[in-house]
Design an enzyme around this catalytic site. Sequence first.
Site: not given
Length: 658
Positions: A80, A109, A132, A397, A113, A218, A34-35, A400, A303, A415, A420, A111
């Site tokens: 929505s 379908e 949107r 810390c 995220d 979709y 491909y390359d 130290c 959900k 710190c 340290c 959902k």
Amino acid sequence: MDARERMKVLVELLNRYAYEYYTLDNPSISDFEYDKLYRELEDLEKEHPELIYRNSPTQRVGDEPIIKFEKYTHKVKMMSINDVFDKDEVIKFDSDIRKIAPNATYNCELKIDGVSVACIYKDGYLEVAATRGNGVTGDNITTNAKAINSIPLKLKDPLDIEVRGEIFLPKKSFSKINKEREEEGLDLFQNCRNACSGTIKSLDPKVVSKRNLDNFMYQVIGHDDKTQAESISFLKEQGFKVNKETKTCKNVDEVMDYISYWQEHKEELPYPIDGIVIKVNEREYYDQIGYTVKCPKWCIAYKYPAEVGKTILRKIVFQVGRTGTITPVAEFDTVYISGTDVSRATLHNEDYIKLRDIRIGDTIMVRKSGEIIPEVFDVDLSLRKEDSIPFTMINNCPVCGSHLVRKEGEADYFCLNEDCSARKVNSLIHFASKGAMNIESLGDSLIQRMFDLKMIKEISDIYHLESYRQELVSLDKLGEKSVDNILTSIEISKNMNLDKLLFGLGIKNVGAKVATVLCEKYPSMDELINATFEGLVEIQDIGEVIAQSVVSYFSNEKNIQLIEELRKVGVNMTYKKKDMVNGIFAHKIVVLTGTLEKMTRDEAKAKIEALGGNCTGSVSKKTDLVIAGPGAGSKLTKAESLGIKVINEEEFLKMLGE
């Protein structure tokens, strides 16, 4: 065949191969082949820029950053979907539908995220892509959408259509991005959706391309004479990527089975989902069923409840980062969440803990943010013991003992002691990491052991480990061969480009990308040392905070002394621009097997990676090239059975021009 005809053939071939790879996940040629075709097309387009096709794969990623996103007004409102959280609500939805359309079926379908997108095509070519937004007006993200390989630039037929779908970030890409951000000292993305949203809003299309966003379509606007299932089939025919897990259900019982199945198996998916979208399949019923102001009534999204683990917080410990950042970490009784055992989670900072009033001994709720990163998000106060003690941030810390400082406007404590031991060890680990000097075999635990044994105290000590060779050989789980590999990797690292060294030094606010930007302007260490604040802020992407960090670092005599020590042992101090995209191994997966006579395997690997390649230890169908020397065994056999190109060392040297 003249240039125009050859370019047309190459564009059609490359787009078909990209469709097979990104959409069908079934490539018919290797990345190497491909390359080769891609570079041929690039060369022809450079010679004949007036002949470049609109749908050429070279036009996916623009050279110039976007100044800002223009607004785009949707011709058809992007509505929505009404969310429901209880299966009884799904049953009620079905009951309401049956009153109007008793014979309706459902298209279910996953959902995804991610981020919703609308793509408008004219004569079959992608003209506009938009988010949107508020449903009426969104951002024009056309340039960035072109950098997503699963969104076609040209359709099978010359159509004027608008399609809608979801842009998302695969889990594997999310993990890779966060690993890179961690190496650069940047804040981590909390979940795939936030990372996707942040990426799609980037003003640099090259960032979008690098992060490997993906897409499912979709919906086809105006397909009123088709069922939803038929629209999905149409999208697939035109070259769009659609979700193969979509299913048409005859009744609500089948819908429930679909919901239950994916609730159990969603962790197996390579992309994040947070529920199931249930649509009436027959569009002829849509107007009868109707709409609210925001949502269609013929569609809902069930959900999934977040998987929550309830456990006891036993301890809050504090980690010290290489820049001195103090991070509180919760340690609790192991709890099983979303497929893995979890017993630790970051608490981010003092404000995060106090806002939620998290206390040791509390019964806490833990979940995986974005199904990936564990987080403590709530406390069951009804189970809190009367003698519980509110959290107070430590003053010193934990390693130290130095007094901690929280600067105005910052959430973290630091710190400030550069001596340290925790800061020193983490600085050494960072310097040797893959994103910096890439000293293979010199892992985190080994660096810690060497530090404890006083073999290395400062970064420059790494380049004097040869004097501890016998001591290293005697360490548990090492030996002659392992030590030789470590010392060879250290020697190879001296040739790393200046941007890698600059990043490895751990200058505050200077990540891998900023290091490269600085080196493009100042291609030698001496020029960087002498760079002024005024000169630095003139560079695009370099603001006042970064400029001040750079000036402060090089104003410290101790840092200059370190650089001179590295210079003495032969560490490269100049920047050589590398065209990784056009390197002879660009984007190729290469496997080395057998014995090489002219160089070590580590040296060969360094040369391949310097020219854009990626070396792996095993052969698979994704491997592009195998370099085989005497003694090559099962890897060679497997490569030959898969039809992967195999070359010997002599051919490899010819490719390198050596």
